[in-house]
Design an enzyme around this catalytic site. Structure first.
Site, short mmCIF file in Angstrom:
data_model
loop_
_atom_site.label_atom_id
_atom_site.label_comp_id
_atom_site.label_asym_id
_atom_site.label_seq_id
_atom_site.Cartn_x
_atom_site.Cartn_y
_atom_site.Cartn_z
N ARG A 148 0.82 -1.27 0.18
CA ARG A 148 -0.05 0.11 -0.10
C ARG A 148 0.74 1.20 0.14
O ARG A 148 0.36 2.26 -0.68
CB ARG A 148 -0.88 -0.04 1.05
CG ARG A 148 -1.95 1.26 1.28
CD ARG A 148 -2.62 1.62 -0.03
NE ARG A 148 -3.23 0.54 -0.59
CZ ARG A 148 -3.75 0.75 -1.92
NH1 ARG A 148 -3.48 1.54 -2.40
NH2 ARG A 148 -4.43 -0.34 -2.29
N LYS A 171 1.58 24.67 -4.40
CA LYS A 171 0.21 24.01 -3.99
C LYS A 171 0.17 22.64 -3.96
O LYS A 171 -0.23 21.97 -4.77
CB LYS A 171 -0.96 24.52 -4.79
CG LYS A 171 -1.03 26.42 -4.76
CD LYS A 171 -2.35 26.69 -5.66
CE LYS A 171 -2.27 28.19 -5.64
NZ LYS A 171 -3.22 28.62 -6.68
N LYS A 177 5.74 38.66 -3.77
CA LYS A 177 4.11 38.69 -4.23
C LYS A 177 3.53 39.77 -3.67
O LYS A 177 3.77 40.83 -2.99
CB LYS A 177 3.51 37.49 -3.61
CG LYS A 177 4.12 36.04 -4.44
CD LYS A 177 3.43 34.91 -4.14
CE LYS A 177 1.88 34.64 -4.42
NZ LYS A 177 1.77 34.60 -6.01
N GLU A 200 6.32 39.91 -8.56
CA GLU A 200 4.85 39.97 -9.02
C GLU A 200 4.71 41.43 -9.46
O GLU A 200 4.81 42.35 -8.79
CB GLU A 200 4.01 39.38 -8.22
CG GLU A 200 2.47 39.12 -8.59
CD GLU A 200 1.23 38.82 -7.44
OE1 GLU A 200 1.52 37.23 -7.31
OE2 GLU A 200 0.95 39.57 -6.85
N ASP A 216 0.47 38.88 -12.88
CA ASP A 216 -0.77 38.27 -11.84
C ASP A 216 -2.06 38.83 -12.30
O ASP A 216 -2.24 39.86 -12.34
CB ASP A 216 -0.43 38.79 -10.31
CG ASP A 216 -1.48 37.92 -9.49
OD1 ASP A 216 -1.77 36.72 -9.52
OD2 ASP A 216 -2.18 38.87 -8.57
#
Length: 284
Positions: A100, A135, A167, A200, A222
């Site tokens: 597994r 992510k 950012k 950004e 962006d």
């Protein structure tokens, strides 16, 4: 596997073993004799890009160094139902303990690689590269990044440590683009550190501010529309790399790439995937 990835992979495998086996695989221990040996095969049950064979081997070796691993297909190969990726022989208790763990890893990695290959195919004939993002499922990032590469994509930064990415929140808290970039450059100089800086931008005016501050290695557009992106690429005029990000889907991917942008980052490569179906079964 990149050398720098090895510690992350080793730690992940150790965690997976503790999580699944705990103080013992009591099912196997109660009904499989310690000296019983056997053979199993990894059978592909869906079409896609297979990934994680290298990791499966490491799982098996960690549980039992005496296991014999007979690989038949390379990572990154397109497979079809009925294809056998590898055969493995050894103590049955070891094979059953690994089953597994290696399937969970390979099914997810193959899902990421397969999804990535679909995006890469949309960019055929263009210079634009598709990038992954941060992510990812906590603890699984290194495998997700490896799978993206096997699917034909490229990796963005591994984490917060191997690139400075200024950012919107960083820029706003720093007081604007110019102080953010100048602060980043001073920080790297003071620490004699050499990592890329990406910034950004949200408007065309922001692009001017980036170069007013001395420029960066890459500018990220962006949530720009394709037409805005085309104009932004022209405005940058090759002075640094360019990247598009924010809400770009498989349907709009090529339209953005046709603007001439160098990279497109897509979170869906790793957080909206379907695992590839496969099984590890007894065989002769």
């Amino acid at each position: 596997m990149k050398t720098e990835y090895k510690p992350y992979v080793d730690a992940l495998i150790e965690l997976a073993i503790r999580e699944d086996i705990g103080d013992g695989d009591h099912t196997s221990l109660c009904c499989i004799p310690a000296d019983e040996r056997g053979r199993m095969r990894l059978l592909c049950k869906q079409e896609g890009i297979i990934a994680g064979i290298e990791i499966a081997r490491l799982v098996l070796e960690r549980l039992d160094p005496t296991v014999e691993f007979d690989q038949r297909i390379a990572d990154g190969t397109r497979v079809r139902p009925g294809d056998v990726a590898f055969y493995v022989s050894g103590a049955l208790r070891s094979l059953l303990q690994a089953e597994r763990i290696l399937l969970n890893i390979m099914q997810r990695m193959s899902g990421v690689a397969t999804q990535t290959a679909v995006y890469v195919a949309r960019l055929e004939g263009l210079h634009t590269k598709v990038l992954d993002t941060r992510k990812t499922t906590p603890g699984m990032r290194v495998l997700d990044k490896m799978a993206v590469k096997l699917g034909g994509g490229e990796n963005h930064r591994m984490g917060l440590f191997d690139m400075i990415l200024l950012k919107d929140n960083h820029i706003d808290f720093a007081g604007g683009i110019v102080p953010a970039i100048r602060g980043a450059k001073q920080y790297l100089r003071e620490r004699d550190k050499n990592i890329p800086i990406e910034c950004e931008v949200r408007t065309f005016e922001d692009i001017d501010l980036v170069f007013e501050a001395g420029g960066v290695d890459r500018i990220m557009f962006d949530n720009f529309s394709p037409e805005m992106t085309r104009k932004a690429v022209e405005k940058v005029a090759g002075r640094c790399e360019t990247e598009s990000s924010g809400g770009i889907t498989l349907d709009t991917l090529r339209t953005y790439a046709e603007t001439g942008v160098d990279f497109i980052s897509v979170g869906a490569l790793t957080h909206q995937i379907r695992s590839l179906d496969m099984s590890l079964k007894a065989c002769e």
